[in-house]
Design an enzyme around this catalytic site. Sequence first.
Site, PDB file in Angstrom:
ATOM      1  N   HIS A 124       0.797  -0.994   0.006  1.00  0.00           N
ATOM      2  CA  HIS A 124       0.054  -0.174  -0.217  1.00  0.00           C
ATOM      3  C   HIS A 124       1.264   1.356  -0.124  1.00  0.00           C
ATOM      4  CE1 HIS A 124      -3.778  -2.404   0.527  1.00  0.00           C
ATOM      5  NE2 HIS A 124      -3.659  -2.821   1.500  1.00  0.00           N
ATOM      6  N   ASP A 161      -2.274 -11.050  -2.685  1.00  0.00           N
ATOM      7  CA  ASP A 161      -3.568 -10.170  -1.297  1.00  0.00           C
ATOM      8  C   ASP A 161      -4.741 -10.028  -1.334  1.00  0.00           C
ATOM      9  OD1 ASP A 161      -1.883  -8.644   1.717  1.00  0.00           O
ATOM     10  OD2 ASP A 161      -3.024  -7.371   0.720  1.00  0.00           O
ATOM     11  N   HIS A 163      -6.188  -7.308  -0.455  1.00  0.00           N
ATOM     12  CA  HIS A 163      -6.240  -5.467  -0.556  1.00  0.00           C
ATOM     13  C   HIS A 163      -5.657  -5.196  -2.229  1.00  0.00           C
ATOM     14  CE1 HIS A 163      -6.482  -6.716   3.429  1.00  0.00           C
ATOM     15  NE2 HIS A 163      -7.670  -5.672   3.354  1.00  0.00           N
ATOM     16  N   ASP A 244      -4.511 -13.209   3.266  1.00  0.00           N
ATOM     17  CA  ASP A 244      -5.692 -12.387   3.391  1.00  0.00           C
ATOM     18  C   ASP A 244      -6.833 -12.465   2.746  1.00  0.00           C
ATOM     19  OD1 ASP A 244      -4.632 -10.767   2.574  1.00  0.00           O
ATOM     20  OD2 ASP A 244      -4.695  -8.934   3.405  1.00  0.00           O
TER      21      ASP A 244
HETATM   22 ZN    ZN Z   1      -4.501  -6.944   2.722  1.00  0.00          ZN
END
Ligand code: ZN
Length: 306
Positions: A124, A161, A163, A244
């Site tokens: 991120h 991931d 996200h 995740d």
């Molecule tokens: Zn994540």
Amino acid sequence: MIFTHAACLAHEPGPGHPESPARLAAVLKALAAPAFAHLPRHAAPRATPAQLARVHEPGMIDAIHRAAPTGSTIRLDPDTAMSPGSLEAALRASGAVVAAVEAVNASSGSQARAFCAVRPPGHHATQGASMGFCLFNGVAVAAAHALAECGIERVAIVDFDVHHGNGTQDIFARDARVLYVSSHQSPLYPGTGAANEHGVGNLVNLPLAPGSGPASFRDAWERVGLPAIDAHAPQLILVSAGFDAHRLDPLANLDLGAEDLGWLTRELVQLADRHCEGRIVSTLEGGYSLTALEECTHAHAVALFC
Ligand SMILES: [Zn+2]
């Protein structure tokens, strides 16, 4: 090969924060299995200022150094915290991926595969800002290093991931040498990664609706993600391995099991064998169920190393 460092256990975002040192302990427990006893283990070096500066703005790097506390934990934003051990952990986390790239670049075949058991995560972190539990973007630092120093002209970054890796996308959105392919739950933090975000033809986003399971995950990769990597013909594959997307994860709502991430890892190893003389470097990103982290690390490492 495995790259890790004890300093990565000393990043303490605070009580109750999901990005806890126990995550890395669960990953290391999985890697302690007899199946992986043969793997060389290396202590991660620190990323250098010059390595970080290839992808992060000087002001952002300075801000993290200035923010590093000597006493209690501080917050850079509502999600992202620094304790006294965090700067060292973040430097080692990025340095691990750089060192792993150099090591696999000097190897070939099954010796040219590495996993970095490090934290904090990185995907991120943008050119200009730390966010979403991430300080520096280790996978991006390593990709830039490979292009600048290792004689590599095309890299694929694969991010499973749950996200979207907005930071990695931000850093390479105008760099056709780097293909970024991400599957992620949508809608979910950070809100980027729509299927129509193409960059300069080098971004492939595979958003998955909440509740999506193995069929839609594998279908997206088989129809779109894996063929895009094949077409890019990378000389190095980097993996943002967040665990995740597992159904037990408390921060997301996909319905995958460890075997699905193991499947994708095997597909990536085959692509690395086809295009990259085997060279593939994976680094830990997210994953917040300790049970799922241990299971997924095992499945991922079996696919990489066994
Ligand atoms: Zn994540």
